[in-house]
Enzyme design. Structure first.
Site, PDB file in Angstrom:
ATOM      1  N   CYS A  89      -8.109  15.661   2.420  1.00 18.71           N
ATOM      2  CA  CYS A  89      -8.897  15.763   3.761  1.00 18.71           C
ATOM      3  C   CYS A  89      -8.537  15.420   4.968  1.00 18.71           C
ATOM      4  O   CYS A  89      -8.948  16.168   5.779  1.00 18.71           O
ATOM      5  CB  CYS A  89     -10.188  14.969   3.284  1.00 18.71           C
ATOM      6  SG  CYS A  89     -10.921  14.887   1.764  1.00 18.71           S
ATOM      7  N   ARG A 220     -29.177  22.135   6.585  1.00 17.01           N
ATOM      8  CA  ARG A 220     -30.489  22.523   6.418  1.00 17.01           C
ATOM      9  C   ARG A 220     -31.449  21.965   7.272  1.00 17.01           C
ATOM     10  O   ARG A 220     -31.761  20.689   7.196  1.00 17.01           O
ATOM     11  CB  ARG A 220     -30.509  21.757   4.934  1.00 17.01           C
ATOM     12  CG  ARG A 220     -29.790  22.431   3.679  1.00 17.01           C
ATOM     13  CD  ARG A 220     -29.868  21.682   2.714  1.00 17.01           C
ATOM     14  NE  ARG A 220     -28.998  22.430   1.361  1.00 17.01           N
ATOM     15  CZ  ARG A 220     -27.762  22.509   1.358  1.00 17.01           C
ATOM     16  NH1 ARG A 220     -26.955  21.774   1.839  1.00 17.01           N
ATOM     17  NH2 ARG A 220     -27.371  22.894   0.257  1.00 17.01           N
ATOM     18  N   SER A 249     -21.078  15.274   1.463  1.00 16.93           N
ATOM     19  CA  SER A 249     -20.655  16.570   2.034  1.00 16.93           C
ATOM     20  C   SER A 249     -20.676  17.786   1.109  1.00 16.93           C
ATOM     21  O   SER A 249     -20.851  17.595   0.093  1.00 16.93           O
ATOM     22  CB  SER A 249     -19.288  16.306   2.852  1.00 16.93           C
ATOM     23  OG  SER A 249     -18.460  16.127   1.750  1.00 16.93           O
ATOM     24  N   HIS A 351     -17.903  20.695   4.604  1.00 16.92           N
ATOM     25  CA  HIS A 351     -16.196  19.762   4.343  1.00 16.92           C
ATOM     26  C   HIS A 351     -15.453  21.145   3.868  1.00 16.92           C
ATOM     27  O   HIS A 351     -15.108  20.613   2.452  1.00 16.92           O
ATOM     28  CB  HIS A 351     -16.417  18.684   3.726  1.00 16.92           C
ATOM     29  CG  HIS A 351     -15.244  17.824   3.627  1.00 16.92           C
ATOM     30  ND1 HIS A 351     -14.155  18.130   4.360  1.00 16.92           N
ATOM     31  CD2 HIS A 351     -14.895  16.756   2.879  1.00 16.92           C
ATOM     32  CE1 HIS A 351     -13.178  17.253   3.983  1.00 16.92           C
ATOM     33  NE2 HIS A 351     -13.622  16.327   2.831  1.00 16.92           N
ATOM     34  N   CYS A 381     -11.289   9.858   6.044  1.00 13.57           N
ATOM     35  CA  CYS A 381     -11.066   9.329   4.706  1.00 13.57           C
ATOM     36  C   CYS A 381     -10.250  10.365   3.725  1.00 13.57           C
ATOM     37  O   CYS A 381     -10.357  11.681   4.260  1.00 13.57           O
ATOM     38  CB  CYS A 381     -12.071   8.673   3.863  1.00 13.57           C
ATOM     39  SG  CYS A 381     -13.395   9.803   3.397  1.00 13.57           S
ATOM     40  N   GLY A 383      -8.595  11.452   0.075  1.00 11.60           N
ATOM     41  CA  GLY A 383      -8.463  11.315  -1.284  1.00 11.60           C
ATOM     42  C   GLY A 383      -7.285  10.393  -1.880  1.00 11.60           C
ATOM     43  O   GLY A 383      -6.091  10.841  -1.350  1.00 11.60           O
TER      44      GLY A 383
END
Length: 396
Positions: A89, A220, A249, A351, A381, A383
């Site tokens: 990420c 949305r 996300s 994302h 953050c 992974g």
């Protein structure tokens, strides 16, 4: 003395939904769109670019070095080298860090950095090299295994968010309120036209002719905590789960890029309109089981290197991987939530994992301009248990 680094321009595509408006375009084509636009906005000649760094996670079957494909597809000459970056990420922001480092140490004068991802085009695969002697051969979803599954514990990123929620006492109600706020802020920003300046429209060819995609399609509008409360937990289904599709996300497509330059190169371009100066950056590691807390040590290190306190910062853009970790990070750092993701975040916008690091940097730069702010921090953050952060300062 280290060379100062300036951000001359920034651009991003709209963020597309899974199998949505951008799904027919491979990641490198999305990358080409933003590289071409960022270079044009900076007033830089393509041949003046020293190097290109582009983040991308899901590269299976994409061909050699997607960053190089994006660079040449954008019209940069073959003499300009390009590297593909995978820090999950954080890749898009790590690309910007690598560009800044290259400039600071004198290896480059002008760098294009960013990220690109088509989660819609990530393939399923099977290892057939040694043959299957007996029984079925199972296809593996490369998006899941390479992008969304913790390599150390063997579970989905959503479980790491559940771990954070339990450890830091983040309730389902808190997560849904945060997610609804993200949606509401994004809806307000879209209706006010706040994203128009940062987005470069993308032309997509269809059987009925070409269409122009110029708006993020994942948000949305009208989302409330009450509508989110109806969703079932997505990862823990024993009655204790709190993370849902609504407070996490999305799975998305998109790209973003910035043009970085040394002070000398910017002066030669007569670039009085540069967006900001890169002040500092930092990476950090945490327990992979609570990877969502990675921004906490990364932001603290970046602020320390900048000589800033948390309250000195006008705006923060923190990637909303999950509401649980977003809330925990804000609480641990003692941040004013009114300064964080003022136009919503990844829960609403989406994302596209390899692009998100640069997407939040792009959004931060334009948000600072709208607000008349000076100092900003972008952080994500990562992974596997990491975090990355960058401090920028508007100079105009």
């Amino acid at each position: 003395m280290a060379e100062e680094v300036y951000i001359l321009s920034a651009a991003r595509t709209p963020v597309g939904s899974l199998n949505g408006a951008l799904a027919s375009l491979p990641a490198h084509q999305l990358g080409s769109v933003v590289i071409r636009e960022a270079v044009a906005r900076a007033g830089v000649k393509p041949e003046a670019v020293s190097e290109v760094f582009m983040g991308q996670i899901l590269t299976a079957g994409c061909g050699q070095n997607p960053a190089r494909q994006a660079s040449m597809g954008a019209g940069l000459p073959q003499e300009v080298p390009a590297s593909s970056i995978n820090m999950l990420c954080g890749s898009g922001l790590r690309a910007a860090v690598l560009g800044a480092q290259a400039i600071r140490c004198g290896d480059a004068a002008i760098v294009v950095a960013g990220g690109q991802e088509s989660m819609s085009q990530s393939p399923h695969c099977v290892h057939m090299r040694s043959g299957t002697k007996f029984g079925d051969a199972t296809l593996v979803d490369t998006m899941m295994i390479d992008g969304l599954t913790d390599a150390f514990n063997g579970y989905h990123m959503g479980i790491t968010a559940e771990n954070v929620a339990k450890k830091y006492g983040v309730s389902r109600e808190d997560q849904d309120r945060f997610a609804a706020q993200s949606q509401s802020r994004t809806e307000a920003a879209q209706k006010a036209g706040h994203f128009v300046e940062e987005i470069v429209p993308v032309t997509v060819k269809t059987r009925k002719g070409s269409i122009t995609v110029d708006t993020d399609e994942f948000p949305r509008h009208g989302t409330t905590p009450e509508t989110l409360a109806r969703l079932k937990p997505a990862f823990v289904r024993d009655g204790s789960g709190t993370v849902t599709a609504g407070n996490a996300s999305g799975i998305n497509d998109g790209a973003a890029a910035v043009v970085l330059a040394s002070k000398e190169a910017a002066a030669q371009l007569d670039c009085a309109s540069h967006l900001a100066r890169v002040v500092s950056w930092a990476q950090a590691g945490v327990d992979p089981a609570v990877m969502g807390m990675g921004p906490v040590p990364a932001i603290r290190k970046a602020l320390s290197k900048a000589g800033w306190s948390a309250s000195d910062v006008d705006l923060y853009e923190l990637n909303e991987a999950f509401a649980a970790q977003s809330l925990a990070v804000v609480k641990e750092l003692g941040l004013d939530s009114a300064k964080v993701n003022v136009s919503g975040g990844a829960i609403a916008l989406g994302h596209p994992i390899g692009a998100s690091g640069c997407r939040i940097l792009v959004s931060l730069l334009y948000a600072l301009g709208r607000a008349g702010g000076k100092r900003g921090v972008a952080a994500l953050c990562i992974g596997g248990g990491m975090g990355i952060a960058m401090c920028v300062e508007r100079t105009k």
